[in-house]
Write a protein that holds these residues in place. Sequence first.
Motif, PDB file in Angstrom:
ATOM      1  N   ASP A  41      38.279  47.849  34.128  1.00  0.00           N
ATOM      2  CA  ASP A  41      39.166  48.426  35.139  1.00  0.00           C
ATOM      3  C   ASP A  41      38.608  48.255  36.546  1.00  0.00           C
ATOM      4  O   ASP A  41      39.363  48.065  37.496  1.00  0.00           O
ATOM      5  N   LEU A  42      37.268  48.286  36.698  1.00  0.00           N
ATOM      6  CA  LEU A  42      36.684  48.034  38.013  1.00  0.00           C
ATOM      7  C   LEU A  42      36.813  46.560  38.390  1.00  0.00           C
ATOM      8  O   LEU A  42      37.008  46.237  39.559  1.00  0.00           O
ATOM      9  N   ASP A  44      39.321  44.699  37.498  1.00  0.00           N
ATOM     10  CA  ASP A  44      40.729  44.592  37.896  1.00  0.00           C
ATOM     11  C   ASP A  44      40.929  45.151  39.296  1.00  0.00           C
ATOM     12  O   ASP A  44      41.685  44.598  40.102  1.00  0.00           O
ATOM     13  N   ARG A  45      40.258  46.258  39.604  1.00  0.00           N
ATOM     14  CA  ARG A  45      40.369  46.856  40.936  1.00  0.00           C
ATOM     15  C   ARG A  45      39.786  45.926  41.997  1.00  0.00           C
ATOM     16  O   ARG A  45      40.318  45.817  43.094  1.00  0.00           O
ATOM     17  N   TRP A  46      38.679  45.226  41.655  1.00  0.00           N
ATOM     18  CA  TRP A  46      38.074  44.249  42.564  1.00  0.00           C
ATOM     19  C   TRP A  46      39.113  43.200  42.973  1.00  0.00           C
ATOM     20  O   TRP A  46      39.318  42.921  44.141  1.00  0.00           O
ATOM     21  N   ALA A  48      42.363  43.452  42.665  1.00  0.00           N
ATOM     22  CA  ALA A  48      43.499  44.092  43.338  1.00  0.00           C
ATOM     23  C   ALA A  48      43.217  44.312  44.822  1.00  0.00           C
ATOM     24  O   ALA A  48      44.100  44.110  45.658  1.00  0.00           O
ATOM     25  N   TYR A  74      30.838  52.838  42.724  1.00  0.00           N
ATOM     26  CA  TYR A  74      31.834  53.300  41.753  1.00  0.00           C
ATOM     27  C   TYR A  74      31.215  53.362  40.354  1.00  0.00           C
ATOM     28  O   TYR A  74      31.353  54.350  39.640  1.00  0.00           O
TER      29      TYR A  74
END
Length: 155
Positions: A41-42, A44-46, A48, A74
């Motif tokens: 998820d991190l 993916d956030r990177w 995004a 994070y």
Amino acid sequence: MSHAKDVEQRAGHRTLPTTLDGSGALVVPELPARLEKVDRDLRDRWEAVWTSPVAQILDPVSDLEPMTRLFVLYARGRQLDAAFERQLAWLEEGDVDMPFDPQFARVLLGFAAEIRQLEQTLGITPRGRLVIGAAVVAAGRSAGAGEAVRDDADD
């Protein structure tokens, strides 16, 4: 008597960052080695963040280190939060033999403060986006103006 300063001498003048490749698409920097073990998820956030409208003003070269630092925080923050939750669970269960470090809360608050500061600086928070959005609008206006130069002295 004051006079109008050259555009280059005005406060806030910055060279526009290099964020577009030749095709006009936003550049998503490769995930740094320090972040290879972070959760999906991190990751993916990177991606995004680097493909969001805010990334229009992020420079994949000069902003890579602070962005990497934010994502390291994070990941570490999650680890510290999990450790703190375990300590709280031990207290709730009445396990007096398990160690409890009250400094954990102070460390967690320090991590949260650093994360908030970086998020705001990089435009990840609403307030940060507001400030950066104003910069994006200003950059768009100057890019759209082309050779038309505005002189504040004419106002």
